[in-house]
Design a protein around this motif. Structure first.
Motif, mmCIF file in Angstrom:
data_model
loop_
_atom_site.group_PDB
_atom_site.id
_atom_site.type_symbol
_atom_site.label_atom_id
_atom_site.label_comp_id
_atom_site.label_asym_id
_atom_site.label_seq_id
_atom_site.Cartn_x
_atom_site.Cartn_y
_atom_site.Cartn_z
ATOM 1 N N LEU A 179 0.855 -1.171 0.000
ATOM 2 C CA LEU A 179 0.000 0.000 0.000
ATOM 3 C C LEU A 179 0.899 1.231 0.000
ATOM 4 O O LEU A 179 1.841 1.308 0.794
ATOM 5 C CB LEU A 179 -0.895 -0.014 1.243
ATOM 6 C CG LEU A 179 -1.772 1.195 1.508
ATOM 7 C CD1 LEU A 179 -2.848 1.278 0.430
ATOM 8 C CD2 LEU A 179 -2.410 1.099 2.870
ATOM 9 N N ASN B 170 1.051 4.521 12.768
ATOM 10 C CA ASN B 170 0.607 3.399 11.935
ATOM 11 C C ASN B 170 0.840 2.075 12.637
ATOM 12 O O ASN B 170 1.844 1.882 13.306
ATOM 13 C CB ASN B 170 1.378 3.375 10.605
ATOM 14 C CG ASN B 170 0.849 4.379 9.628
ATOM 15 O OD1 ASN B 170 -0.342 4.649 9.596
ATOM 16 N ND2 ASN B 170 1.734 4.937 8.826
ATOM 17 N N GLN C 46 0.702 -0.703 10.665
ATOM 18 C CA GLN C 46 1.228 -1.529 9.585
ATOM 19 C C GLN C 46 2.746 -1.403 9.520
ATOM 20 O O GLN C 46 3.333 -0.485 10.081
ATOM 21 C CB GLN C 46 0.601 -1.118 8.256
ATOM 22 C CG GLN C 46 -0.904 -1.309 8.240
ATOM 23 C CD GLN C 46 -1.530 -0.762 6.978
ATOM 24 O OE1 GLN C 46 -0.915 -0.021 6.244
ATOM 25 N NE2 GLN C 46 -2.774 -1.131 6.741
ATOM 26 N N MET D 67 3.795 0.754 2.578
ATOM 27 C CA MET D 67 3.530 -0.091 3.732
ATOM 28 C C MET D 67 3.140 -1.490 3.286
ATOM 29 O O MET D 67 2.622 -1.680 2.186
ATOM 30 C CB MET D 67 2.410 0.508 4.576
ATOM 31 C CG MET D 67 2.757 1.824 5.210
ATOM 32 S SD MET D 67 1.399 2.521 6.126
ATOM 33 C CE MET D 67 0.443 3.240 4.816
ATOM 34 N N ASN E 27 0.655 -4.501 4.228
ATOM 35 C CA ASN E 27 -0.553 -4.798 4.988
ATOM 36 C C ASN E 27 -0.493 -6.254 5.440
ATOM 37 O O ASN E 27 -0.656 -7.185 4.649
ATOM 38 C CB ASN E 27 -1.792 -4.545 4.137
ATOM 39 C CG ASN E 27 -3.046 -4.533 4.962
ATOM 40 O OD1 ASN E 27 -3.026 -4.850 6.146
ATOM 41 N ND2 ASN E 27 -4.142 -4.150 4.338
ATOM 42 N N ASP F 214 -2.497 -7.894 7.370
ATOM 43 C CA ASP F 214 -3.803 -8.553 7.438
ATOM 44 C C ASP F 214 -4.148 -9.309 6.155
ATOM 45 O O ASP F 214 -4.932 -10.252 6.173
ATOM 46 C CB ASP F 214 -4.904 -7.543 7.747
ATOM 47 C CG ASP F 214 -4.711 -6.891 9.104
ATOM 48 O OD1 ASP F 214 -4.115 -7.554 9.982
ATOM 49 O OD2 ASP F 214 -5.154 -5.747 9.281
ATOM 50 N N GLU F 215 -3.562 -8.914 5.025
ATOM 51 C CA GLU F 215 -3.860 -9.551 3.751
ATOM 52 C C GLU F 215 -3.006 -10.788 3.472
ATOM 53 O O GLU F 215 -3.218 -11.470 2.486
ATOM 54 C CB GLU F 215 -3.687 -8.541 2.616
ATOM 55 C CG GLU F 215 -4.699 -7.422 2.645
ATOM 56 C CD GLU F 215 -4.496 -6.444 1.500
ATOM 57 O OE1 GLU F 215 -3.624 -6.687 0.651
ATOM 58 O OE2 GLU F 215 -5.217 -5.439 1.476
#
Length: 116
Positions: free
Chosen positions: A3, A37, A39, A87, A89, A91-92
């Motif tokens: 991202l 952040n 992330q 960044m 991610n 979570d993905e």
């Protein structure tokens, strides 16, 4: 998964020279971004630097209040820095799940085998 976004960061600093004060302000950018952040930050790329406020403070310093007067300078800056932040991610990311059958941790297994 990756991202990229542009962020404005406002930092303030002060120092005995212009270079020291601006360097300290630029070092604060990463700390401020990491704090804000959750992330993982891979790259921080500055796009532009704007000066909001710049002060030069001049004062007279004396030894024992009377002797050897000299002029000292202190610089204070307030900067607005536009950065591009890349960044990751977390979570993905797809994870494989493995269930451990016995509840004994690995380091205890090793010590138990060694003692016997």
């Amino acid at each position: 998964m990756m991202l990229t976004k542009e962020v404005h960061v406002e930092v303030t600093s002060s120092g005995q020279s212009k270079e020291q004060a601006i360097g300290l302000a630029l070092n604060q950018v990463q700390k401020k971004l990491v704090k804000d952040n959750s992330q993982i930050i891979i790259r921080i790329e500055p796009l532009s630097v704007g000066v909001i406020e710049a002060k030069e403070i001049i004062y007279t310093e004396r030894f024992l209040f009377f002797f050897f007067p000299r002029e000292r300078r202190k610089y204070e800056y307030k900067l607005d820095i536009k950065v591009s932040v890349s960044m990751l991610n977390v979570d993905e990311i797809q994870h494989e799940t493995h269930v451990q059958k016995n509840n004994i941790p690995e380091f205890i297994k090793y010590k138990v085998k060694k003692v016997r």
